[in-house]
Design a protein around this motif. Structure first.
Motif, short mmCIF file in Angstrom:
data_model
loop_
_atom_site.label_atom_id
_atom_site.label_comp_id
_atom_site.label_asym_id
_atom_site.label_seq_id
_atom_site.Cartn_x
_atom_site.Cartn_y
_atom_site.Cartn_z
N MET A 1 -8.87 80.40 -2.04
CA MET A 1 -7.81 79.66 -2.47
C MET A 1 -8.12 78.17 -2.62
SD MET A 1 -3.96 78.86 -0.81
CE MET A 1 -3.60 80.68 -0.94
N GLU A 2 -7.54 77.60 -3.71
CA GLU A 2 -7.85 76.20 -4.17
C GLU A 2 -6.90 75.32 -3.61
OE1 GLU A 2 -8.01 73.88 -8.49
OE2 GLU A 2 -8.80 75.94 -8.57
N LYS A 3 -7.67 74.16 -3.26
CA LYS A 3 -6.87 72.93 -2.65
C LYS A 3 -5.93 72.21 -3.62
CE LYS A 3 -7.66 71.15 1.35
NZ LYS A 3 -8.43 70.21 2.44
N SER A 4 -4.91 71.91 -3.52
CA SER A 4 -4.30 70.86 -4.54
C SER A 4 -4.30 69.55 -4.02
CB SER A 4 -2.87 71.37 -4.28
OG SER A 4 -2.60 72.57 -4.84
N PHE A 5 -4.36 68.50 -4.85
CA PHE A 5 -4.29 67.20 -4.57
C PHE A 5 -2.84 66.47 -4.89
CE2 PHE A 5 -4.20 62.92 -6.05
CZ PHE A 5 -4.83 62.18 -5.22
N HIS A 6 -2.46 65.90 -3.50
CA HIS A 6 -0.99 65.70 -3.75
C HIS A 6 -0.89 63.84 -3.31
CE1 HIS A 6 0.94 69.50 -3.39
NE2 HIS A 6 0.03 69.75 -2.58
N ARG A 7 -0.39 63.34 -4.36
CA ARG A 7 -0.20 62.04 -4.29
C ARG A 7 0.75 61.41 -3.18
NH1 ARG A 7 -2.11 59.41 -8.73
NH2 ARG A 7 -2.72 60.70 -10.64
N PHE A 8 0.63 60.22 -2.62
CA PHE A 8 1.45 59.63 -1.76
C PHE A 8 2.69 59.59 -1.96
CE2 PHE A 8 2.35 55.90 1.28
CZ PHE A 8 1.94 56.55 2.56
N SER A 9 2.85 59.45 -3.17
CA SER A 9 4.50 59.27 -3.89
C SER A 9 5.05 60.54 -3.91
CB SER A 9 4.52 58.75 -5.34
OG SER A 9 3.79 59.33 -6.04
N PRO A 82 -1.05 52.71 2.04
CA PRO A 82 -2.02 52.89 0.79
C PRO A 82 -1.41 52.60 -0.66
CG PRO A 82 -1.19 54.90 1.85
CD PRO A 82 -0.73 53.62 2.65
N ASP A 83 -2.21 52.63 -1.48
CA ASP A 83 -1.56 52.33 -2.93
C ASP A 83 -0.47 53.29 -3.15
OD1 ASP A 83 -3.33 50.03 -3.32
OD2 ASP A 83 -4.87 51.25 -4.10
N ALA A 84 0.62 53.24 -3.68
CA ALA A 84 1.61 53.89 -4.00
C ALA A 84 1.70 54.56 -5.26
CB ALA A 84 2.95 53.25 -3.51
N GLU A 85 0.80 55.72 -5.46
CA GLU A 85 0.72 56.31 -6.66
C GLU A 85 1.44 57.43 -6.96
OE1 GLU A 85 -3.05 57.11 -9.24
OE2 GLU A 85 -3.97 55.56 -7.66
#
Length: 85
Positions: A1-9, A82-85
């Motif tokens: 299973m591929e991991k997803s990338f989630h932003r802090f926002s 952290p930077d809020a992207e």
């Protein structure tokens, strides 16, 4: 299973909080620093639903664990985060 990338926002959106940079900054300024003896999900400012979401994301959903850890670190800092992207 591929991991997803989630932003802090995106985590803020999942928690029903403002997800723009100003909203994230205000939240962190209001609630940091979180005492070292308080678990992230046990912080008094979460609603029961938010606390449950944080617990579940750490225990069951590795895709979100990294960004939940970032929130934990940001809330333990004196101010800011952290930077809020």
């Amino acid at each position: 299973m591929e991991k997803s990338f989630h932003r802090f926002s995106e985590l803020f959106a999942q928690l029903g909080l403002r997800m723009d940079a100003a909203g994230i900054r205000e939240f962190l300024e209001e609630h940091a620093p979180l005492p070292p003896d308080v678990l992230l999900a046990d912080a008094p400012f979460w609603t029961p639903a938010q606390a449950t979401l944080l617990r579940e994301e750490l225990l069951e959903d590795a895709d979100w664990a990294e960004v939940v850890d970032q929130l934990n670190v940001a809330l333990r800092a004196a101010k800011g985060g952290p930077d809020a992207e």
